[in-house]
Design an enzyme around this catalytic site. Structure first.
Site, PDB file in Angstrom:
ATOM      1  N   ASP A 190       0.831  -1.197   0.000  1.00 31.67           N
ATOM      2  CA  ASP A 190       0.000   0.000   0.000  1.00 31.67           C
ATOM      3  C   ASP A 190       0.869   1.251   0.000  1.00 31.67           C
ATOM      4  OD1 ASP A 190      -2.430   1.760   0.644  1.00 31.67           O
ATOM      5  OD2 ASP A 190      -3.286  -0.249   0.739  1.00 31.67           O
ATOM      6  N   HIS A 222      -3.631   5.510   3.765  1.00 32.40           N
ATOM      7  CA  HIS A 222      -4.472   4.551   3.038  1.00 32.40           C
ATOM      8  C   HIS A 222      -4.242   3.124   3.529  1.00 32.40           C
ATOM      9  CE1 HIS A 222      -5.834   2.152  -0.506  1.00 32.40           C
ATOM     10  NE2 HIS A 222      -6.729   3.121  -0.618  1.00 32.40           N
ATOM     11  N   SER A 241     -10.895  -0.114  -2.640  1.00 31.54           N
ATOM     12  CA  SER A 241      -9.783  -0.261  -1.704  1.00 31.54           C
ATOM     13  C   SER A 241     -10.241  -0.870  -0.394  1.00 31.54           C
ATOM     14  CB  SER A 241      -9.152   1.098  -1.408  1.00 31.54           C
ATOM     15  OG  SER A 241      -8.414   1.574  -2.501  1.00 31.54           O
TER      16      SER A 241
END
Length: 546
Positions: free
Chosen positions: A184, A224, A402
């Site tokens: 990520d 994220h 995601s």
């Protein structure tokens, strides 16, 4: 300049240069492919030189051979690049390549070297230097406790029960003993937030690495990856639980959130190799590549065949190494691009689309098919108002594939824990077949919403014993399921012709996948008898060679 130092970290060769001032004069990153691995000091029959014991065990359980592709690059070639003026940042086993930093004028001498086949692309991969240091890690595995009652999921109940995760947890499968790699853009404050505290208390963060900044710290960049990790591994009673909240994790930063450059595909490849070499069972990647900051680097929809982009090839290689690879389908459903990105187009990847709580496809969820006509996405899960954790320690909600992808990755982790004799390919297949619309898959929802109880039923019900494919050809690898026996019981396999002549005998140890490689037997077309024995239990079935 101080003497250069080399370290092998789980089969990944990483180079360190203490003198930082030299970097200011090295603006470009290029990926150079080598012609061969001739003269390598590494050997296929000695994989412990470059793979961890866990990685070797994962392959052995699935009957996956170590091949030349797994060998590290030839050290003499790396040294030659350095002598020709390149700074070698990383090397790639699978691509047989080196990521080098060099001024454009310095490329000609490198390309002229006899063992350099050329560039992976004809362009510089990245003109921005975003980090300075690297760090070595020594992964260690933790011990795990026993299953408890089903947790109080709180607001995360809907995203878990839709996948049957509550039943998975009720049976005691929460990811214990499984290793998940997350690729990520960063895991900002993951080591500080309360909802992930048990990961650190239990020492279940096995290793971390930042490929962009070349350091061990992954907790100081984008949030994220923290959101993704929270979906898989959080454990906050009455608020947020992940499907695999007792698994162990490898956290790898391969994405630079502030820019979009092709070098990030190279980082993804390196991250997948790192995950492989440390023995990861599952890779989750909530990343996708379609367009870049430099339009000349853009992919086209026609590139999405699963074989053209570097990142999709890397995902396929990871799947072939026996890893279950989960990747978000992409958020391009409402754009002119519309279809899935790379590496979601890889045939070895379970690509995951997004739905809302009513079961409607999210407007942003990328659809299929791929450029070569294959169905994508494979599955869908909740990606609208998904419950996530934030860097400030709060529990919030977010939208995107995601966030649907990590839910399925957590499901896959617990499912494989429950049925450890399965191969990675069988896990992917069974999760697809467990989908809510497995009988009518399409290019919006794929096979639908996967389910732990439905996938388990495929094995423990009418398919408690099965062989696939049957009939088979000379190039097939027969996969055998025998779920009526404990995973701790060795299994003896015997193949005979109809006259009783024994053609092969094999013993599979506890936990090993059951398989038969047809190519190694050189069989004539016809019927054969396959017999499996485990203790006092025996199964015999006819198999047809075409």
């Amino acid at each position: 300049m101080a003497k250069n130092k080399w370290f092998i970290i789980c089969g990944l060769l990483i180079s360190f240069w203490p003198n930082e001032s030299a970097w200011a004069q090295r603006p470009g990153l290029y990926l150079l492919r080598f012609r061969d691995k001739t003269g390598t000091p590494f050997r296929i029959d000695q994989p412990e030189q470059f793979l961890s014991a866990r990685a070797i065990s994962r392959r052995q359980r699935q009957g996956i051979a170590v091949t030349e592709r797994d060998l590290p690059v030839v050290p003499a070639y790396v040294q030659g690049l350095r002598q020709a003026g390149a700074k070698v940042v990383y090397t790639s086993r699978w691509l047989n390549a080196a990521l080098v930093e060099v001024a454009p004028a310095g490329m000609a001498p490198l390309l002229a070297l006899p063992y350099v086949a050329g560039q992976e692309t004809g362009r510089v991969l990245n003109n921005v230097r975003v980090g300075t240091e690297a760090g070595a890690l020594q992964p260690t595995m933790s011990k795990f406790g026993q299953a408890d009652a089903v947790p109080a999921y709180g607001s995360s109940a809907a995203q878990l029960t839709a996948l049957g995760v509550d039943q998975m947890h009720a049976q005691g499968f929460r990811g214990e003993g499984m290793l998940v790699a997350i690729l990520d853009a960063g895991f900002l404050r993951a080591d500080k937030v309360p909802f992930l505290q048990s990961l650190f208390t239990d020492k279940r963060i096995i290793s971390t690495y930042d490929f962009a900044d070349r350091e061990a710290d992954v907790y100081d960049d984008d949030s994220h990856g923290l959101n993704v990790l929270s979906i898989m591994a959080a454990d906050v009673p009455n608020q947020l639980y992940g499907p695999a909240f007792k698994a162990s994790y490898i956290l790898l930063r391969t994405e630079v959130a502030a820019t979009e450059n092709p070098v990030e595909e190279a980082y993804w490849l390196l991250g997948a190799e790192y995950a492989d070499s440390t023995g990861a069972d599952v890779i989750n990647s909530s990343l996708g590549y379609t367009k870049f900051d430099n339009p000349a680097d853009n992919h086209t929809v026609a590139d999405l065949t699963g074989t053209k982009t570097l990142v999709s090839r890397a995902a396929t290689w990871a799947a072939e190494a026996g890893i279950v690879v989960i990747n978000s389908a992409g958020n391009e459903g409402g754009s002119s691009w519309q279809t899935v990105g790379a590496p979601a187009d890889s045939p070895g990847v379970l690509s995951i689309g997004a739905i809302d709580q009513a079961g409607n496809l999210a407007r942003f969820s990328s659809t299929g098919p791929t450029a070569d006509g294959r169905l994508k996405p494979d599955l869908v899960a909740l990606g609208v108002s998904t419950v996530i954790g934030t860097p400030g320690g709060a529990i919030s909600r977010g939208n995107g594939t995601s966030y649907s992808g990590p839910l399925v990755a957590g499901l896959a982790t617990g499912f494989w824990q429950a049925f450890p004799r399965l191969t990675a390919a069988q896990v992917r297949d069974l999760l697809r077949r467990s989908g809510s619309q497995a009988d009518r898959p399409d290019n919006q929802f794929g096979y639908g919403v996967p389910s732990f109880p439905r996938a388990a039923q495929l094995l423990t019900g009418k398919l408690a014993f099965s062989i696939y494919p049957n009939p088979f050809t000379s190039t097939d690898r027969l996969q055998i399921q025998w779920q009526e026996i404990p995973n701790t019981t060795p299994v003896d396999l015997r193949l005979t012709d109809l006259s009783g002549r024994v053609l092969t005998q094999q013993r599979f140890g506890a936990g090993q996948s059951l398989f038969l490689v047809a190519q190694a037997l050189n069989l004539q077309a016809g019927l054969y008898l396959l017999t499996l024995t485990a203790g006092d239990q025996k199964r015999t079935i006819r198999v047809l060679k075409q």
